[in-house]
Design an enzyme around this catalytic site. Sequence first.
Site, PDB file in Angstrom:
ATOM      1  N   LYS A  79       0.841  -1.205   0.000  1.00 13.60           N
ATOM      2  CA  LYS A  79       0.000   0.000   0.000  1.00 13.60           C
ATOM      3  C   LYS A  79       0.875   1.253   0.000  1.00 13.60           C
ATOM      4  CE  LYS A  79      -4.076   1.837   2.457  1.00 13.60           C
ATOM      5  NZ  LYS A  79      -4.978   1.659   3.601  1.00 13.60           N
ATOM      6  N   SER A 155      -9.917   1.617   2.535  1.00 12.02           N
ATOM      7  CA  SER A 155      -9.050   2.375   1.653  1.00 12.02           C
ATOM      8  C   SER A 155      -7.979   1.536   0.952  1.00 12.02           C
ATOM      9  CB  SER A 155      -8.355   3.490   2.447  1.00 12.02           C
ATOM     10  OG  SER A 155      -7.544   2.928   3.472  1.00 12.02           O
ATOM     11  N   SER A 179     -10.197  -0.635   6.784  1.00 11.80           N
ATOM     12  CA  SER A 179      -9.606  -0.536   5.442  1.00 11.80           C
ATOM     13  C   SER A 179      -8.898  -1.763   4.906  1.00 11.80           C
ATOM     14  CB  SER A 179      -8.644   0.640   5.381  1.00 11.80           C
ATOM     15  OG  SER A 179      -9.391   1.802   5.172  1.00 11.80           O
TER      16      SER A 179
HETATM   17  N1  GLN Z   1     -13.612   4.077   5.962  1.00 11.68           N
HETATM   18  C1  GLN Z   1     -12.913   4.461   7.160  1.00 11.68           C
HETATM   19  C2  GLN Z   1     -12.488   5.900   7.073  1.00 11.68           C
HETATM   20  O1  GLN Z   1     -12.676   6.484   6.048  1.00 11.68           O
HETATM   21  C3  GLN Z   1     -11.770   3.552   7.430  1.00 11.68           C
HETATM   22  C4  GLN Z   1     -10.512   3.911   6.774  1.00 11.68           C
HETATM   23  C5  GLN Z   1      -9.348   3.072   7.165  1.00 11.68           C
HETATM   24  O2  GLN Z   1      -9.498   2.047   7.837  1.00 11.68           O
HETATM   25  N2  GLN Z   1      -8.187   3.548   6.820  1.00 11.68           N
HETATM   26  O3  GLN Z   1     -11.975   6.445   8.004  1.00 11.68           O
END
Ligand code: GLN
Length: 493
Positions: A79, A155, A179
């Site tokens: 990532k 994400s 995410s």
């Molecule tokens: N969807 C969540 C957010 O936007 C989780 C994101 C994540 O785990 N990085 O904060």
Amino acid sequence: MEFYEYMAYELIEKIKTKEFTIEEVIQKSFQRIEETEKKLHSFVHLHKTEALDKAKKLDNNLREGKSIGKLYGLPFGIKDLICVKNSPTTCGSKILEGYLPPYNATVIEHLIEKEGAICLGRTNMDEFAMGSSTENSSYGPTYNPWDIECVPGGSSGGSATCVASGQTSVSLGTDTGGSIRCPASYCGVVGLKPTYGRVSRYGLVSYANSLDQIGPLSRCVYDSAMILEIIAGHDPLDSTTADIKVDNYTQELKNSLENKVLGVPKEFFGEGLEKDVKDRVTRAIKKLDSLGAKTIEISFPHLEYAIPTYYLIAMSEASSNLARYDGLRYGEMSDDLSGDIYEVYSRTRAEKFGSEVRRRIILGSYALSAGYYDMFYIKALKVRTLIKNDFQEAFKHCEAILCPTMPTTAFKIGELVDDPLKMYLMDILTCPVNLAGLPALSIPCGFDTNNLPIGFQIIGNYFDEKSILNIGYLLEQELNLYRKMAPIMNRGI
Ligand code: GLN
């Protein structure tokens, strides 16, 4: 069997037995990427030359009988927010364009430097990991390999699509509120969020540092267990890592479930849960029953407060963490340098951050400002403790908790971009786990009527990754879906 269908442990075996050279494996991985990347956009930077150079070096060492580490040149997608020395790490953001970290994250030291993995490239993500769809990337979205009209989740969307499509068998993602598990669920792969403090965050660009954890995505539970064994453990460079023994996760996968008590929280099956998701998850729970486990109903009274609590804390931490990107200390400055330094800072941040990141910085700064701090931030911390206590109460009665990963299957690209609140609500079943700092695994448990994958979530007690991997492994063997590859197609045509 096609090359791209191999699991990571199978590739390692084939390299060990000299059926494949590492160079062949890397060549074939890039061939698969070239064939599919136009449709998917899993990667934001590819490192073909470096990867092939390293493969040749490892092959040579292997020929000379030298040890090359446990991973034998295994290709990885990483990532875009985990620092790899001298390699672009941009967090899916314009503000970090051209940034080359001068050091490796600890997970990279373990995987790549010590155990001989090879990084194929950096995977696409929502900017600074803010989102559930990978649509908030400054590089443009990633597409779900089960239906390219749908989002892959986020994400860590790129890390899930590269695994689901066979571009690579394993990748690293991060999970702050879901995410890793959300894209794993939407793309039909395995995703593991370890306990907070199990894996070093040194070299991970922070979104919300009291919630962030790095973890693996793979096509089978065995591969995630194998990677966790390598990346887990205490790190003197991250004082939040725990000095607790790392289990032999791969060796505990086949333990019997006889008489294990597993909890099913009724609130996790409430409003907003799609019928197909509920049906498939319920069926998977029955399978675990048939494997000897005893499932009981448990209660989670504070679930309804999880989303506001999570977003208050995550945005507050993000507003503070992202203050460093001013174009001077980090990041690219605006071309227009007129005005005083504050004008240049604010112009740079307005130009280079995307709209979701700006929204969160503004809301987070508001929640932390004098007068509102007690009302919002401190209150959220108190509710966080209540949510943690709900889990602790549950673990008095059961060894692990079973529920869906996401309330729905993958939605269409563009469907929720104008409705951020609705997108936030998607995290209802994943973010409580981060608030409590617990480990959780998502594995595929079936498909909806549109043939989109459904994720099954297993939540464990602190540092008990061993049990959730064990449950996940036995369920995976029983369901026998893990060899099914994503078709990479557009169902709308
Ligand atoms: N969807 C969540 C957010 O936007 C989780 C994101 C994540 O785990 N990085 O904060």
